[in-house]
Write a protein that holds these residues in place. Structure first.
Motif, PDB file in Angstrom:
ATOM      1  N   GLN A   6     -93.474 -53.024  73.172  1.00 46.75           N
ATOM      2  CA  GLN A   6     -94.584 -53.946  72.968  1.00 46.75           C
ATOM      3  C   GLN A   6     -95.823 -53.174  72.546  1.00 46.75           C
ATOM      4  OE1 GLN A   6     -94.525 -55.394  76.983  1.00 46.75           O
ATOM      5  NE2 GLN A   6     -96.248 -54.130  77.606  1.00 46.75           N
ATOM      6  N   ASP A   7     -96.805 -53.869  71.991  1.00 46.47           N
ATOM      7  CA  ASP A   7     -98.086 -53.245  71.679  1.00 46.47           C
ATOM      8  C   ASP A   7     -98.733 -52.821  72.990  1.00 46.47           C
ATOM      9  OD1 ASP A   7     -97.486 -54.077  69.142  1.00 46.47           O
ATOM     10  OD2 ASP A   7     -99.133 -55.496  68.962  1.00 46.47           O
ATOM     11  N   ALA A  30     -97.767 -49.651  68.496  1.00 44.64           N
ATOM     12  CA  ALA A  30     -97.320 -50.998  68.124  1.00 44.64           C
ATOM     13  C   ALA A  30     -95.874 -51.179  68.539  1.00 44.64           C
ATOM     14  CB  ALA A  30     -97.459 -51.195  66.618  1.00 44.64           C
ATOM     15  N   SER A  31     -95.485 -52.400  68.721  1.00 44.40           N
ATOM     16  CA  SER A  31     -94.094 -52.700  69.034  1.00 44.40           C
ATOM     17  C   SER A  31     -93.211 -52.164  67.912  1.00 44.40           C
ATOM     18  CB  SER A  31     -93.917 -54.213  69.164  1.00 44.40           C
ATOM     19  OG  SER A  31     -92.583 -54.527  69.418  1.00 44.40           O
ATOM     20  N   ASN A  34     -92.811 -45.714  66.429  1.00 48.11           N
ATOM     21  CA  ASN A  34     -94.142 -45.123  66.315  1.00 48.11           C
ATOM     22  C   ASN A  34     -94.035 -43.620  66.102  1.00 48.11           C
ATOM     23  OD1 ASN A  34     -96.417 -47.187  67.347  1.00 48.11           O
ATOM     24  ND2 ASN A  34     -94.473 -47.606  68.350  1.00 48.11           N
TER      25      ASN A  34
END
Length: 66
Positions: A6-7, A30-31, A34
């Motif tokens: 999830q963010d 961010a979801s 990354n």
């Protein structure tokens, strides 16, 4: 590179093999997948540990600085 569910924010640390923290950073993630850049100017070549804490989980991996 790591995947977030999830963010949120992630805490990133680089440690030497004695456990001393040499670098720390908090970054928005961010979801999904990354990539976070880690700048290690002035760190000697060798083996280090990279620790990422996110959403209550911790992942640690070895990292070689050349």
């Amino acid at each position: 590179m790591f995947e977030a569910q999830q963010d949120d924010v992630a805490n990133v640390e680089v440690l030497d093999l004695t456990g001393r923290v040499l670098y720390t950073r908090t970054a928005a993630v961010a979801s999904g997948e990354n990539t976070l850049e880690v700048t290690l100017d002035g760190v000697a070549t060798g083996l280090y540990l990279l620790r990422v804490r996110h959403n209550g989980e911790t992942a640690t991996t070895k990292m070689i600085v050349e």
